[in-house]
Design an enzyme around this catalytic site. Structure first.
Site, mmCIF file in Angstrom:
data_model
loop_
_atom_site.group_PDB
_atom_site.id
_atom_site.type_symbol
_atom_site.label_atom_id
_atom_site.label_comp_id
_atom_site.label_asym_id
_atom_site.label_seq_id
_atom_site.Cartn_x
_atom_site.Cartn_y
_atom_site.Cartn_z
ATOM 1 N N ASN A 9 -36.545 -22.520 -50.422
ATOM 2 C CA ASN A 9 -35.952 -23.727 -51.137
ATOM 3 C C ASN A 9 -34.953 -23.158 -52.102
ATOM 4 O O ASN A 9 -35.237 -22.839 -52.902
ATOM 5 C CB ASN A 9 -36.919 -24.258 -52.056
ATOM 6 N N LYS A 11 -32.934 -24.882 -53.723
ATOM 7 C CA LYS A 11 -32.298 -25.623 -54.998
ATOM 8 C C LYS A 11 -31.071 -25.933 -55.149
ATOM 9 O O LYS A 11 -30.382 -25.744 -54.257
ATOM 10 C CB LYS A 11 -33.180 -25.014 -56.284
ATOM 11 N N HIS A 94 -40.694 -32.755 -54.618
ATOM 12 C CA HIS A 94 -40.491 -31.341 -55.348
ATOM 13 C C HIS A 94 -40.963 -31.948 -56.777
ATOM 14 O O HIS A 94 -40.563 -32.814 -57.427
ATOM 15 C CB HIS A 94 -39.666 -30.603 -55.162
ATOM 16 N N GLU A 96 -39.439 -30.883 -59.397
ATOM 17 C CA GLU A 96 -38.205 -31.121 -60.227
ATOM 18 C C GLU A 96 -37.661 -32.346 -59.839
ATOM 19 O O GLU A 96 -37.174 -33.037 -60.884
ATOM 20 C CB GLU A 96 -37.074 -30.098 -59.685
ATOM 21 N N GLU A 166 -47.890 -26.583 -55.338
ATOM 22 C CA GLU A 166 -46.773 -25.820 -56.159
ATOM 23 C C GLU A 166 -47.050 -26.034 -57.528
ATOM 24 O O GLU A 166 -46.830 -27.178 -58.166
ATOM 25 C CB GLU A 166 -45.469 -26.217 -55.931
ATOM 26 N N GLY A 172 -40.704 -21.163 -61.062
ATOM 27 C CA GLY A 172 -39.703 -20.364 -61.933
ATOM 28 C C GLY A 172 -39.873 -19.694 -63.333
ATOM 29 O O GLY A 172 -39.265 -19.286 -64.055
ATOM 30 N N SER A 211 -43.442 -19.082 -58.041
ATOM 31 C CA SER A 211 -43.078 -17.467 -58.382
ATOM 32 C C SER A 211 -43.673 -16.567 -57.149
ATOM 33 O O SER A 211 -44.532 -15.578 -57.465
ATOM 34 C CB SER A 211 -43.656 -17.039 -59.716
ATOM 35 N N GLY A 233 -36.929 -18.640 -56.300
ATOM 36 C CA GLY A 233 -35.913 -17.604 -56.740
ATOM 37 C C GLY A 233 -35.783 -16.574 -55.700
ATOM 38 O O GLY A 233 -34.692 -16.113 -55.184
HETATM 39 P P1 13P Z 1 -39.866 -20.348 -57.665
HETATM 40 O O1 13P Z 1 -40.205 -19.463 -56.356
HETATM 41 O O2 13P Z 1 -38.603 -19.996 -58.242
HETATM 42 O O3 13P Z 1 -40.971 -20.224 -58.494
HETATM 43 O O4 13P Z 1 -39.874 -21.589 -57.128
HETATM 44 C C1 13P Z 1 -40.935 -22.277 -56.340
HETATM 45 C C2 13P Z 1 -40.447 -23.646 -55.707
HETATM 46 O O5 13P Z 1 -40.204 -24.554 -56.670
HETATM 47 C C3 13P Z 1 -40.024 -23.746 -54.415
HETATM 48 O O6 13P Z 1 -40.062 -25.077 -54.212
#
Ligand code: 13P
Length: 253
Positions: A9, A11, A94, A96, A166, A172, A211, A233
């Site tokens: 992802n 983002k 998601h 976010e 998640e 993150g 993560s 990430g």
């Molecule tokens: P990270 O791997 O950066 O923690 O993000 C996870 C995520 O939100 C994937 O959709």
């Protein structure tokens, strides 16, 4: 046996140049018997990345979808538009989008339905906040998020989704759920899928996200009900992403 899926992802990251380098790096380093692999890219780059992944095993995904078919919905992207760019997957719900765009469980369910109706595979994200975990509400929260989506689907359609657990506190932050913590939630989610349909419990891939990185992926992916990863990430660096793909593909490092 469920095939493992590792999905990046991206983002709101990327550029024409960075995307080209990233996809080239992923394609070059893929193991011979790779698990399912996908990259979920920002909408403006769908056409570019469609071209970059063409002819490879890397599937294309989007990060959001409108619940509506067309019309006066400024900024939204429809299922038909995603189809035109050969999207296979689309992330829905998601954390976010839930946190910054106020997406409710009902809105996530409507988006899931829109994706399935168009033949796309929704990657439905659910997860608890730190406060909810500390209050002992994890199962109630993520189970409830899943149930709202399942209530909108037939048993047959429920078997076609991908689920992503998640935990919000792990996204993150560098804090990962331990394999045991994640497995406990994944097993509970599979039981809920089973209450909807036996086919869904058997077929739905439940990804872990939050993560997931080269140094913790193998342990997480070894758990019985962890069928892959949704990677933030670590999906932005081909070498990191490939280590996770290798772990999911059973490559002995
Ligand atoms: P990270 O791997 O950066 O923690 O993000 C996870 C995520 O939100 C994937 O959709």
């Amino acid at each position: 046996m469920r095939r493992k899926l590792v999905a990046g992802n991206w983002k709101m990251n990327g550029s024409l140049a960075a995307n080209a380098a990233l996809v080239a790096g992923i394609k070059q380093g893929l193991p011979a018997d790779a698990c399912d692999v996908a990259v979920c890219v920002p909408s403006p780059y769908l056409a570019q990345v469609q071209g970059e992944v063409a002819g490879s095993v890397v599937a294309l995904g989007a990060q959001d979808i409108s619940a509506h078919a067309s019309g006066a919905y400024t900024g939204e992207v429809s299922a038909a538009m995603l189809q035109e760019f050969s999207c296979h997957y689309v992330i829905v719900g998601h954390s976010e989008r839930r946190a910054y765009h106020g997406e409710s469980d009902a809105a996530v369910a409507a988006k899931t339905v829109a994706a399935l109706q168009a033949g796309l595979v929704p990657v439905v994200c659910i997860g608890e906040t730190l406060a909810q975990r500390e209050a002992g509400q994890t199962k109630e929260i993520v189970g409830g998020q899943l149930d709202v989506v399942l209530d909108a689907l037939s048993g047959e359609d429920a078997a076609r989704i991908v689920l992503a657990y998640e935990p919000v506190w792990a996204i993150g932050t560098g804090k990962t759920a331990t394999p045991e913590m994640a497995q406990e939630v994944h097993a509970m989610l599979r039981a809920r899928l089973g209450a909807k349909s036996a086919e869904a419990a058997a077929k739905v891939r439940i990804l872990y996200g939050g993560s997931m990185k080269p140094d913790n992926a193998a342990q997480l992916l070894a758990m019985e009900d962890i069928d892959g990863g949704l990677i933030g990430g670590a999906a932005l660096k081909a070498t990191d992403f490939l280590v996770i793909v290798e772990a999911a593909s059973g490559v002995v490092l």
